[in-house]
Scaffold this active site. Structure first.
Site, PDB file in Angstrom:
ATOM      1  N   GLY A 171     -27.426   8.594  -5.335  1.00  0.00           N
ATOM      2  CA  GLY A 171     -28.024   9.797  -5.909  1.00  0.00           C
ATOM      3  C   GLY A 171     -29.403   9.557  -6.473  1.00  0.00           C
ATOM      4  O   GLY A 171     -30.302   9.054  -5.797  1.00  0.00           O
ATOM      5  N   GLY A 172     -29.570   9.918  -7.744  1.00  0.00           N
ATOM      6  CA  GLY A 172     -30.872   9.790  -8.407  1.00  0.00           C
ATOM      7  C   GLY A 172     -31.388   8.366  -8.400  1.00  0.00           C
ATOM      8  O   GLY A 172     -32.607   8.139  -8.448  1.00  0.00           O
ATOM      9  N   GLY A 406     -56.232   9.881  22.728  1.00  0.00           N
ATOM     10  CA  GLY A 406     -56.176  10.267  21.310  1.00  0.00           C
ATOM     11  C   GLY A 406     -55.970   9.057  20.426  1.00  0.00           C
ATOM     12  O   GLY A 406     -56.415   9.024  19.267  1.00  0.00           O
ATOM     13  N   ALA A 407     -55.322   8.044  20.985  1.00  0.00           N
ATOM     14  CA  ALA A 407     -55.057   6.857  20.182  1.00  0.00           C
ATOM     15  C   ALA A 407     -56.373   6.149  19.826  1.00  0.00           C
ATOM     16  O   ALA A 407     -56.510   5.582  18.743  1.00  0.00           O
ATOM     17  CB  ALA A 407     -54.119   5.926  20.929  1.00  0.00           C
TER      18      ALA A 407
END
Ligand code: HXC
Length: 510
Positions: A171-172, A406-407
């Site tokens: 959890g937390g 794009g790389a």
């Protein structure tokens, strides 16, 4: 009471506090192969440097008859001390006290340290071993977590925040670490899950062990939640000390420099033959990194996750640097969703703490396919260029081989704000590789003509000269000169000042 009696009572009180949940619980902790909270802190810090604060805090809970069961210190051991002589704040959850669960009172102890660390500009380290919110306290425990998370977020980018997971964390107890800069886990004795195996079974009927659900292998190689894994607690804590040696204490300080015995002019003959003649064959980029950096020492971050990109810290002529490198030896170094997330987060960390970034590029492009598209490669891939452009630290890029499409753009190209761009003579800078390009441009040609078209394309683009003609590459260098050239570039950009336009913050595509 005499003064002496008062002092004796104080010492007795201290001894009780240092017993945490008591002998039986301590024995159970030791039996499961774990150290106690105090042992961990003492292992982490310089000898005898720990100063404990809030040792006598008690919880305020009266539910479930809890007023009868107040344990001095309430399950958090915290304070400040030194690592390599430098101030740090530290707190450790004590699993012997209600499973290290978080109460309103022990949350106050943590928040006090977080505020002190922020005000005094020093790193804060959390040693987690906790069952999460103390169930008996209800909303009071949740309120404690809210305050801790709030401080984590306010301190992000101001002081380094480091989390070690040294036992089961639920959890937390996972979410505060998730808000910090680096998470360390221990092999086979630390676990992180929002909900444990019992809850998973109840909700989804899936039966999983703690290790399968949230062990170090899961988080280091699959989820990308953990950055480092130690073989045992001691090694893990030593790795935290190591990491801090690369980092400044806060965002106003320069990263710590050390005297290097490694000549800045050392030639790296080995690199002359590292890259294979056949551009389709792999080589290990880590060999290149280790050949180039001071004393051949590279401190890799997220070693097992998205191995097609390599990130980590090293020193160049004594100065800490962050390295981001495509890995041709894993999936040909292609950029995919996980690699994009890994690189972008690391770049942003370096920028927060003024650590120059060296990018080593050999990338055939973004990974094509339905899986990547459907899971958002467009959104995730965009994070890399966002992080690079936003970063104002010195940025130096070396293209070792392929820089396609794009790389090329996103891996810290000149046009996306890199300060120095270098390339080896064998670098290939083009929209795509020769075979792909010829198939698109000359689809209808016969085999013989296609071969000629491919040769022409290679002649035109399989080199760094077109980019150098336009100034997109500043210098073409021989591999053996890599160390000297990178150090020259780092020295040239040492006093770089650059600021982004005034704004509240950018809107990185998360
Ligand atoms: C109070 C707790 C506790 C908790 C454990 N204990 N978790 N007490 N609150 N959250 C106590 C146990 O009752 C036990 O007490 C002792 O700690 C040791 O626990 P064990 O279960 O015996 O240990 P182990 O078998 O090692 O299992 C550890 C564990 C398990 C996996 C952490 O205890 C567990 O699942 N705990 C609950 C986890 C959880 O769901 N927490 C709440 C999360 S919600 P005795 O007296 O028997 O020794 C949350 C809210 C915030 O945290 C969310 C923010 C996003």
């Amino acid at each position: 009471m005499t003064q002496e009696e008062i002092y004796l009572a104080f010492e007795a009180h201290n001894r009780v506090a240092e017993q945490g949940g008591g002998e039986k619980a301590i024995n159970k902790q030791k039996k499961s192969g774990k150290n106690t909270a105090r042992e961990r802190i003492n292992m982490l810090l310089d000898e005898e440097s720990f100063v404990e604060l809030d040792k006598f805090v008690l919880h305020d809970c009266n539910n479930y008859n809890m007023q009868e069961k107040r344990i001095t210190g309430d399950g958090i051991v915290g304070g400040y001390g030194r690592i390599d002589g430098r101030l740090v704040y530290v707190y450790a959850y004590d699993f012997t006290v209600y499973g290290g669960s978080l109460s309103r009172s022990n949350a106050n102890k943590i928040v006090k340290l977080q505020k002190l660390a922020l005000k005094n500009g020093a790193p804060i380290i959390a040693l987690n071993d906790s069952g999460g919110a103390r169930i008996q306290e209800g909303v009071m425990a949740l309120s404690g977590y809210s305050d801790i998370f709030y401080q984590n977020i306010k301190a992000s980018g101001v002081i380094p925040q480091i989390s070690a997971i040294l036992g089961p964390c639920a959890g937390g107890a996972c979410y505060s670490p998730a808000l910090t800069d680096f998470i360390f886990m221990v092999k086979e004795s630390s676990y992180m899950f929002v909900t444990g195996p019992d809850v998973v079974k109840a909700v989804t009927q899936e039966e999983l062990t703690q290790e399968e659900l949230g062990g170090s292998t899961t988080h280091a190689s699959k989820s990308g939640v953990a950055h480092f894994v130690g073989r045992n607690e001691e090694e893990t804590l030593m790795m935290i000390r190591e990491l801090l040696s690369f980092l400044p204490s806060n965002n106003m300080e320069d990263p710590p420099r050390t005297a290097s015995g490694d000549s800045p002019n050392r030639t790296c003959e080995k690199l002359q033959t590292l890259i294979p003649d056949d551009p389709n064959l792999p080589y290990d980029i880590k060999e290149l990194i280790e050949e180039v950096v001071d004393e051949h020492y590279f401190f890799e971050v997220m070693q097992q996750f998205a191995q097609n990109i390599v990130v980590g810290f090293a020193r160049m002529n004594g100065r800490p640097v962050g390295i981001v490198a495509n890995q041709p030896a894993y999936l040909a170094g292609v950029l995919d969703i996980d690699a994009s997330d890994k690189a972008a987060r690391f770049i942003r960390f370096c920028d927060c703490f003024d650590i120059p970034i060296i990018t080593l590029e050999d990338v055939p492009g973004f990974l094509p396919g339905r899986d990547q598209e459907h899971n958002g490669i467009i959104r995730h891939g965009a994070k890399i260029i966002f992080a690079y452009v936003e970063a104002t630290v010195p940025k130096i890029t070396l293209i070792t081989r392929k820089a396609y499409g794009g790389a090329y753009i996103v891996m810290s190209s000149k046009e996306s704000g890199s300060d120095v761009n270098l390339a080896y003579p064998g670098a290939e800078i083009a929209v795509m590789g020769a075979a792909g390009a010829v198939n698109i441009l000359h689809r209808s040609l016969g085999e013989e003509e296609k071969k000629k078209a491919t040769d022409d394309y290679i002649k035109l683009f399989s080199n760094p000269y077109r980019a150098a003609e336009k100034g997109y590459i500043d210098e073409i260098i021989l591999p053996k000169d890599t160390r000297r050239k990178l150090i020259q570039a780092l020295e040239m950009t040492e006093n770089k000042t650059e600021t982004n336009p005034p704004k509240k913050h950018g809107n990185i595509p998360l």
